[in-house]
Enzyme design. Structure first.
Site, mmCIF file in Angstrom:
data_model
loop_
_atom_site.group_PDB
_atom_site.id
_atom_site.type_symbol
_atom_site.label_atom_id
_atom_site.label_comp_id
_atom_site.label_asym_id
_atom_site.label_seq_id
_atom_site.Cartn_x
_atom_site.Cartn_y
_atom_site.Cartn_z
ATOM 1 N N ASP A 1 -21.649 49.198 -34.399
ATOM 2 C CA ASP A 1 -21.926 47.818 -34.183
ATOM 3 C C ASP A 1 -23.465 47.529 -34.552
ATOM 4 O O ASP A 1 -24.490 48.418 -34.427
ATOM 5 C CB ASP A 1 -22.179 47.829 -32.636
ATOM 6 C CG ASP A 1 -22.421 46.282 -31.916
ATOM 7 O OD1 ASP A 1 -22.504 45.473 -32.915
ATOM 8 O OD2 ASP A 1 -22.098 46.392 -30.689
ATOM 9 N N GLY B 1 -18.650 39.334 -37.840
ATOM 10 C CA GLY B 1 -18.198 38.601 -38.969
ATOM 11 C C GLY B 1 -19.001 37.858 -40.030
ATOM 12 O O GLY B 1 -18.783 37.305 -41.075
ATOM 13 N N ASP C 1 -19.083 37.840 -29.438
ATOM 14 C CA ASP C 1 -18.467 38.501 -28.305
ATOM 15 C C ASP C 1 -17.424 37.731 -27.628
ATOM 16 O O ASP C 1 -17.660 36.365 -27.469
ATOM 17 C CB ASP C 1 -19.399 39.035 -27.200
ATOM 18 C CG ASP C 1 -20.233 40.088 -27.803
ATOM 19 O OD1 ASP C 1 -20.148 40.612 -28.963
ATOM 20 O OD2 ASP C 1 -20.854 40.965 -27.008
HETATM 21 C C1 GLA Z 1 -22.183 43.994 -28.952
HETATM 22 C C2 GLA Z 1 -20.731 44.170 -29.091
HETATM 23 C C3 GLA Z 1 -20.008 43.928 -27.761
HETATM 24 C C4 GLA Z 1 -20.672 45.505 -27.144
HETATM 25 C C5 GLA Z 1 -22.070 45.288 -27.074
HETATM 26 C C6 GLA Z 1 -22.538 46.690 -26.478
HETATM 27 O O1 GLA Z 1 -22.350 42.696 -28.366
HETATM 28 O O2 GLA Z 1 -20.378 42.832 -30.017
HETATM 29 O O3 GLA Z 1 -18.596 44.281 -28.289
HETATM 30 O O4 GLA Z 1 -20.420 46.557 -27.857
HETATM 31 O O5 GLA Z 1 -22.724 44.934 -28.061
HETATM 32 O O6 GLA Z 1 -24.067 46.663 -26.321
#
Ligand code: GLA
Length: 395
Positions: free
Chosen positions: A154, A200, A221
């Protein structure tokens, strides 16, 4: 990996070492690793930071007892907040919530399931825990030693650094960071699904597979609301050319069973994700599921649509205001056609089957009603309730 690929791998290794191997065989290996969209569970949507060893074990138990494992769900993925401190040698350790990651992996593996983890390419994860920046090979080795099978990677804090440089520079830093972890994972020799998460940016679907991604998040998210789910799901129109065996568009994890949507809205969620050949990562508490939630998550026809081996992602065929028709071509020559009503009230949706390639009335199976429909006229009309869908598999 078939015999020929194995032989090629051995020859390449002997001739030029591991880096040439990485360059020469990524596509094949990716297809082996995620031939169909990954299925499993992820801790974030329901538990967020309230996740620990005991909870993960309970989810794994429930994945088996609910029938989800037998329906195809495999990965038990721990999202952010498992990370502890690095020791003097730089080796990452889990925090107190996860006393023994290897023992947890053994437990999950013994149930015929696989264990996934989460990290970030920058110094910190999104929740402020230790990221893998500068420790990629070391972390990949640690994951492999623990028996990890899936990594969600991430962007988080690396994204803040990208804001300070020019767009071309940001692009190359981001791609290099993902490539670096991909190479590190490959070097361990353990098959580890590599899931990119950077919401994205920079049209990741164009380059995600090139940096070794088996899947890439296409959006920010999801939340457990119809509006957000629909914004993300219907927003995937046009992305079908970029998905296929080994590399999938990922519109984020499921919210089914978390309670924020009505049954017809969760039906729309599942239908869209299956049409989109999306990873199916349940995001609810598997130990507390209603029979309706279990039935929805394990629906055989829905899973078959998602997991179709041809891997042709479905796409929007037409839209008229809030009424949309989507279709997906299946390996057996059949087609899945979905009539979505995004409005609040019931509406008549018209389908011109000629536009979908048919010349004669079609025989269809209504997936959610679980009933065969006699020949439907080429100019078909159906009433679809608000926020609901009619999902037809046309033979
Ligand atoms: C981001 C990701 C989520 C999750 C959080 C965790 O927002 O997009 O899916 O993994 O981090 O902190």
């Amino acid at each position: 990996m078939n015999a020929l690929t194995r032989r090629l791998r051995a020859l390449l290794l002997a001739a030029c070492g591991a880096s040439a191997l990485l360059a020469a065989l990524p596509a094949r290996a990716a297809a082996d690793l995620a031939a169909t969209p990954p299925m499993g569970w992820n801790s974030w949507n329901h538990f967020a930071e309230k996740i620990d060893d005991a909870t993960v074990r309970a989810q794994a138990d429930a994945m088996v007892s609910s029938g989800m494992r037998d329906a195809g769900y495999v990965y038990v993925n721990i999202d952010d907040t498992w990370e502890g401190e690095r020791d003097a040698a730089g080796v990452i350790h889990p925090n107190a919530k996860f006393p023994d990651m290897k023992a947890l992996a053994d437990y999950v593996h013994a149930k015929g399931l696989k264990l996934g983890l989460y990290s970030s390419p920058g110094p910190k994860t999104c929740a402020g825990y230790a990221g893998s920046g500068g420790h990629e090979e070391q972390d990949a080795r640690t994951y492999a030693e623990w028996g990890i099978d899936y990594l969600k990677y991430d962007l988080c804090s690396l994204g803040e650094q990208l804001d300070k440089v020019s767009p071309p520079e940001a692009r190359s830093i981001m791609r290099a960071a993902y490539m670096k972890m991909h190479s590190a994972l490959r070097k361990t020799g353990r098959p580890i699904v590599f899931s990119l998460c950077q919401y994205g940016y920079d049209s990741v679907w164009h380059w995600g597979a090139g940096v070794g991604g088996n899947a890439w998040r296409t959006t920010g998210d999801i939340t457990d609301s119809y509006d957000r789910m629909a914004e993300i799901g219907f927003g995937q129109a046009g992305l079908s050319p970029y998905a296929g065996p080994g590399h999938w568009n990922d519109p984020d994890m499921l919210e089914v069973g978390n309670g924020g949507m009505k049954p017809e809205e969760y039906r729309t969620h599942m239908s869209l994700w299956a049409l989109l050949s999306a990873p199916l990562l349940a995001g609810n508490d598997l130990t507390r599921m209603s029979p309706e939630t279990i039935a929805m998550l394990t629906h055989r026809d829905i899973i078959a649509i998602d997991q179709d081996k041809a891997g042709h992602q479905g796409d929007r065929v037409s839209s008229e205001g809030q009424l949309e028709i989507w279709a997906k071509r299946m390996a057996d020559g059949s087609q899945v056609v979905a009539l979505f009503n995004r409005s609040d009230i019931y509406n008549e949706i018209r389908v011109d089957f000629r536009k979908l390639g048919y010349r004669r009335p079609v025989k269809a199976h209504d997936v959610w009603a679980n009933k065969d429909m006699g020949p439907l006229p080429l100019d078909y009309r159906a009433i679809v309730m608000g926020h609901d869908v009619i999902l037809l598999r046309i033979r």
